[in-house]
Enzyme design. Structure first.
Site, short mmCIF file in Angstrom:
data_model
loop_
_atom_site.label_atom_id
_atom_site.label_comp_id
_atom_site.label_asym_id
_atom_site.label_seq_id
_atom_site.Cartn_x
_atom_site.Cartn_y
_atom_site.Cartn_z
N TYR A 290 -20.88 -13.66 -0.40
CA TYR A 290 -20.72 -14.56 0.76
C TYR A 290 -20.82 -13.75 2.05
CZ TYR A 290 -18.24 -16.97 4.49
OH TYR A 290 -17.90 -17.50 5.71
N SER B 273 -18.95 -14.54 10.50
CA SER B 273 -17.56 -14.40 10.07
C SER B 273 -17.05 -13.00 10.37
CB SER B 273 -17.50 -14.66 8.56
OG SER B 273 -16.27 -14.24 8.05
N ARG C 249 -3.61 -11.82 9.76
CA ARG C 249 -4.87 -12.43 10.15
C ARG C 249 -4.77 -13.00 11.56
NH1 ARG C 249 -5.77 -10.06 6.28
NH2 ARG C 249 -6.85 -10.65 4.36
N LYS D 146 -23.80 -13.54 5.39
CA LYS D 146 -23.57 -13.61 6.83
C LYS D 146 -24.22 -12.42 7.54
CE LYS D 146 -21.30 -17.43 6.81
NZ LYS D 146 -21.99 -18.64 7.27
N LYS E 42 -19.09 -21.30 1.30
CA LYS E 42 -18.15 -20.33 1.87
C LYS E 42 -17.04 -19.86 0.93
CE LYS E 42 -14.91 -23.70 3.64
NZ LYS E 42 -13.96 -24.10 4.64
N ASP F 15 -26.31 -32.87 6.84
CA ASP F 15 -25.37 -32.30 5.86
C ASP F 15 -25.73 -32.88 4.49
OD1 ASP F 15 -22.85 -31.73 4.34
OD2 ASP F 15 -22.09 -31.17 6.31
N ASN G 204 -9.80 -16.72 11.59
CA ASN G 204 -9.31 -17.66 10.56
C ASN G 204 -8.98 -19.03 11.15
OD1 ASN G 204 -9.03 -14.96 9.37
ND2 ASN G 204 -8.09 -16.04 7.68
N ASN H 168 -7.64 -20.88 0.57
CA ASN H 168 -7.15 -20.35 1.85
C ASN H 168 -5.68 -20.70 2.07
OD1 ASN H 168 -10.36 -21.17 2.70
ND2 ASN H 168 -9.65 -19.07 2.90
P1 NAD Z 1 -17.28 -26.60 5.19
O1 NAD Z 1 -17.62 -26.34 3.77
O2 NAD Z 1 -16.17 -27.51 5.50
O3 NAD Z 1 -18.58 -27.10 5.97
C1 NAD Z 1 -19.87 -26.68 5.64
C2 NAD Z 1 -20.73 -27.93 5.49
O4 NAD Z 1 -22.06 -27.54 5.17
C3 NAD Z 1 -20.25 -28.86 4.38
O5 NAD Z 1 -20.10 -30.18 4.92
C4 NAD Z 1 -21.36 -28.81 3.34
O6 NAD Z 1 -21.52 -30.05 2.68
C5 NAD Z 1 -22.56 -28.42 4.17
N1 NAD Z 1 -23.65 -27.70 3.50
C6 NAD Z 1 -23.56 -26.57 2.76
N2 NAD Z 1 -24.79 -26.18 2.36
C7 NAD Z 1 -25.67 -27.10 2.86
C8 NAD Z 1 -27.07 -27.25 2.80
N3 NAD Z 1 -27.86 -26.37 2.15
N4 NAD Z 1 -27.64 -28.30 3.44
C9 NAD Z 1 -26.88 -29.20 4.11
N5 NAD Z 1 -25.54 -29.10 4.20
C10 NAD Z 1 -24.95 -28.06 3.58
O7 NAD Z 1 -17.03 -25.16 5.86
P2 NAD Z 1 -16.49 -24.80 7.31
O8 NAD Z 1 -15.16 -24.15 7.15
O9 NAD Z 1 -16.65 -25.92 8.23
O10 NAD Z 1 -17.51 -23.63 7.69
C11 NAD Z 1 -18.65 -23.85 8.48
C12 NAD Z 1 -19.42 -22.53 8.61
O11 NAD Z 1 -18.57 -21.54 9.17
C13 NAD Z 1 -19.90 -21.97 7.26
O12 NAD Z 1 -21.18 -21.41 7.44
C14 NAD Z 1 -18.88 -20.89 6.95
O13 NAD Z 1 -19.41 -19.88 6.15
C15 NAD Z 1 -18.56 -20.39 8.35
N6 NAD Z 1 -17.24 -19.74 8.43
C16 NAD Z 1 -16.13 -20.46 8.07
C17 NAD Z 1 -14.89 -19.83 8.13
C18 NAD Z 1 -13.64 -20.56 7.73
O14 NAD Z 1 -12.60 -19.91 7.60
N7 NAD Z 1 -13.64 -21.88 7.53
C19 NAD Z 1 -14.77 -18.50 8.57
C20 NAD Z 1 -15.93 -17.83 8.95
C21 NAD Z 1 -17.17 -18.46 8.89
C1 UD1 Z 2 -11.06 -15.64 3.35
C2 UD1 Z 2 -12.26 -14.85 2.93
C3 UD1 Z 2 -13.22 -14.75 4.12
C4 UD1 Z 2 -13.62 -16.15 4.58
C5 UD1 Z 2 -12.35 -16.94 4.89
C6 UD1 Z 2 -12.67 -18.38 5.20
C7 UD1 Z 2 -11.50 -13.34 1.17
C8 UD1 Z 2 -11.26 -11.91 0.79
N1 UD1 Z 2 -11.86 -13.55 2.44
O1 UD1 Z 2 -10.45 -14.96 4.44
O2 UD1 Z 2 -14.39 -14.04 3.75
O3 UD1 Z 2 -14.43 -16.07 5.73
O4 UD1 Z 2 -11.47 -16.93 3.76
O5 UD1 Z 2 -13.12 -19.08 4.09
O6 UD1 Z 2 -11.39 -14.25 0.35
N2 UD1 Z 2 -2.98 -15.69 1.10
C9 UD1 Z 2 -1.86 -15.76 0.29
N3 UD1 Z 2 -1.79 -16.79 -0.60
C10 UD1 Z 2 -2.74 -17.75 -0.71
C11 UD1 Z 2 -3.88 -17.67 0.14
C12 UD1 Z 2 -3.97 -16.62 1.01
O7 UD1 Z 2 -0.96 -14.91 0.35
O8 UD1 Z 2 -2.60 -18.65 -1.57
C13 UD1 Z 2 -3.06 -14.60 2.10
C14 UD1 Z 2 -4.25 -13.68 1.93
O9 UD1 Z 2 -3.94 -12.60 1.10
C15 UD1 Z 2 -4.50 -13.26 3.40
C16 UD1 Z 2 -4.07 -14.47 4.21
O10 UD1 Z 2 -3.21 -15.22 3.35
O11 UD1 Z 2 -3.65 -12.18 3.74
C17 UD1 Z 2 -5.23 -15.36 4.64
O12 UD1 Z 2 -6.01 -15.69 3.49
P1 UD1 Z 2 -7.22 -16.76 3.56
O13 UD1 Z 2 -6.74 -17.98 4.23
O14 UD1 Z 2 -7.77 -16.87 2.18
O15 UD1 Z 2 -8.25 -16.07 4.53
P2 UD1 Z 2 -8.96 -14.62 4.47
O16 UD1 Z 2 -8.60 -13.89 3.26
O17 UD1 Z 2 -8.67 -13.96 5.75
#
Ligand code: NAD
Ligand code: UD1
Length: 332
Positions: free
Chosen positions: A146, A122, A228, A150, A82, A29, A176, A196
Site C-alpha cells: 500500500y 500518505s 500519531r 503511494k 487502503k 466511485d 491520521n 484503525n
Molecule cells: P475510502 O476507502 O473511504 O475511500 C476511497 C474510495 O475510493 C471508496 O469509496 C472506494 O469505493 C473508492 N475506490 C477505490 N478504488 C476505486 C477505483 N478503482 N475506482 C473507483 N473508485 C474506487 O478511503 P479514505 O480514507 O477516504 O481514503 C481516501 C484516499 O486517501 C485513499 O487514496 C487513501 O489511500 C488515502 N489516505 C487515507 C488515509 C486514511 O487514514 N484514511 C491516510 C492516508 C492516505
Molecule cells: C495505518 C497504516 C497507514 C495508513 C493508515 C490509514 C499501518 C502500519 N499503517 O496507520 O499506512 O495510511 O492506517 O489507513 O497499518 N492501534 C491500536 N489498536 C488498534 C488499532 C490501532 O493500538 O486496534 C494503534 C496503532 O498501533 C497505532 C495507532 O493506534 O499506534 C494508530 O493506528 P491506525 O489507526 O491503524 O493508524 P496507523 O497505524 O498510523
C-alpha cells in the site's frame, strides 16, 4: 472538479468543503469500499445535485466519458485501496488499482487540457524518518505494498509534471484523519473489523466489541503506546480546498496534519472524557510494521496554503462518537 473516491470517507467530507467554497463537483466511485447512501447523505447536507458515476477509475473509456461530459477544472484523486494488511496479501490488486487509476486519470487530464491534479498521499511514504516529518526529507521504503503504491504514484506524477510545464500537481501527505462531519450523517464506517484505532474505539464504546487491543506499550514514547498526528477529517477536507486555491505550476508537496502527537492511551482518555463513556482495553503485542511515532511538520502548508488544522482532539472524539451512534453496521 472531478472527485474520484468521492463516496469514501475523506472524499465525502471534501466534497462538502468544496461545495461550501463555491466549487461544483462530479463524483466517480466504484463503491468497492463505500455505499451509494453516502452520496445521498451529503446531497442532503448540501441540498444540491451532484453528478455521480459508478465506475472504476482504472477504466480509461469510462473516465474519458466524464471528461467529455463535464467542463472540469481539476481532479482530486482519492480513489484507492487502503488496507495495509490486505495489500501484503494481495499486492498485485493494490498496484493495479492504485497505480493504474492514477495513470488513467493523469493521461485524461493531459488529453483534455485539465491542468490541476491533487493526489491523496500518505505520511507512510516517510517510512521511519525522524519526526517531525518534513516535506524535504528523502522518502524511505515503506513496510507494505500500500505504502509503495503511494510512493510510486508520487514519482509518476512528479515526472509527468516535469515533462508538462502547464500541469500542476499537489501531493498531499495525510497524517491520521479521524472524526466526522458535525451533522453526524457522514463519517468513517469501515466494513468488518476496523483496522484503525478510532473506528475501533467507537465500536467498543457502542458495545459492538468487548475491548480495544492496544498494540504495544513499550515504545519510546510518553506512555509507551504509539504516537500519531490525528487530524479532524473536516480540517483535512479544508486543506484540499486551500491546496486547490493555491495551485502553482509544477509539483508541490504538503503535509496535512496538526503537528501534534497523541498516544493511543491519550486518545482513549480524551474519548472517554469527551463523551462520558468507558473504553475497556488490553495491552497486546506490537503490530508488525507500526512506527513508534509519526507527526507532521506543518509549517509549509501554513505558509504556502494559509491553512492550519483548527479542530482539537476533543472535537474529533465528539464528532466520531456522534456519527457512530447514528450508524447501523451490517455484517459485523
Ligand atoms: P475510502 O476507502 O473511504 O475511500 C476511497 C474510495 O475510493 C471508496 O469509496 C472506494 O469505493 C473508492 N475506490 C477505490 N478504488 C476505486 C477505483 N478503482 N475506482 C473507483 N473508485 C474506487 O478511503 P479514505 O480514507 O477516504 O481514503 C481516501 C484516499 O486517501 C485513499 O487514496 C487513501 O489511500 C488515502 N489516505 C487515507 C488515509 C486514511 O487514514 N484514511 C491516510 C492516508 C492516505
Ligand atoms: C495505518 C497504516 C497507514 C495508513 C493508515 C490509514 C499501518 C502500519 N499503517 O496507520 O499506512 O495510511 O492506517 O489507513 O497499518 N492501534 C491500536 N489498536 C488498534 C488499532 C490501532 O493500538 O486496534 C494503534 C496503532 O498501533 C497505532 C495507532 O493506534 O499506534 C494508530 O493506528 P491506525 O489507526 O491503524 O493508524 P496507523 O497505524 O498510523
Amino acid at each position: 472538479m472531478l472527485v474520484t473516491g468521492g463516496a469514501g470517507y475523506i472524499g465525502t467530507h471534501t466534497c462538502i468543503a468544496l461545495i461550501e467554497a463555491g466549487h461544483t463537483v462530479v463524483v466517480a466511485d466504484n463503491l468497492c469500499n463505500s455505499k451509494r447512501e453516502s452520496i445521498e447523505k451529503f446531497k442532503k447536507i448540501m441540498n444540491t445535485h451532484i453528478p455521480f458515476y459508478e465506475i472504476d477509475v482504472s477504466n480509461r473509456k469510462a473516465v474519458e466519458t466524464i471528461f467529455e461530459n463535464h467542463q472540469l477544472d481539476g481532479v482530486i484523486h482519492f480513489a484507492g485501496l487502503k488496507a495495509v494488511g490486505e495489500s501484503v496479501e494481495k499486492p498485485s490488486l493494490y498496484y493495479e488499482n492504485n497505480v493504474v487509476s492514477t495513470l488513467v486519470l493523469v493521461n485524461c487530464c493531459l488529453k483534455f487540457g485539465v491542468n490541476r491534479f491533487v493526489f491523496s498521499s500518505s505520511a507512510t511514504v516517510y517510512g521511519d524518518n525522524k519526526v517531525p516529518f518534513v516535506e524535504t526529507m528523502d522518502l524511505l521504503p515503506t513496510t507494505n505494498p500500500y505504502g509503495e503504491t503511494k510512493a510510486i504514484c508520487e514519482r509518476i506524477l512528479t515526472d509527468i509534471a516535469k515533462a508538462n510545464p502547464s500541469f500542476s500537481v499537489s501531493l498531499l501527505r495525510y497524517f491520521n484523519p479521524i472524526g466526522a462531519h458535525e451533522s453526524g450523517l457522514i463519517g468513517e464506517a469501515p466494513n468488518g473489523i476496523p483496522n484503525n484505532l478510532m473506528p475501533y474505539i467507537t465500536q467498543v464504546a457502542k458495545g459492538m466489541r468487548d475491548y480495544l487491543s492496544i498494540f504495544g506499550n513499550d515504545y519510546p514514547t510518553i506512555d509507551g503506546t504509539g504516537v500519531r498526528d490525528y487530524i479532524h477529517v473536516m480540517d483535512l477536507a479544508e486543506g484540499h480546498v486551500a491546496a486547490i486555491h493555491a495551485m502553482l505550476q509544477g509539483v508541490h508537496i504538503y503535509n496535512l496534519g496538526t503537528g501534534q502527537g497523541t498516544s493511543v492511551l491519550q486518545l482513549v482518555k480524551a474519548f472517554e472524557e469527551a463523551n462520558g463513556v468507558t473504553i475497556r482495553y488490553e495491552i497486546v503485542e506490537r503490530r508488525p510494521g507500526d512506527l513508534a511515532c509519526c507527526y507532521a511538520d506543518v509549517e509549509k502548508a501554513r505558509q504556502e496554503l494559509g491553512w492550519i488544522a483548527k479542530r482539537d482532539v476533543v472535537t474529533m472524539c465528539k464528532d466520531a462518537w456522534r456519527f457512530e451512534k447514528n450508524t447501523l453496521h451490517q455484517g459485523v
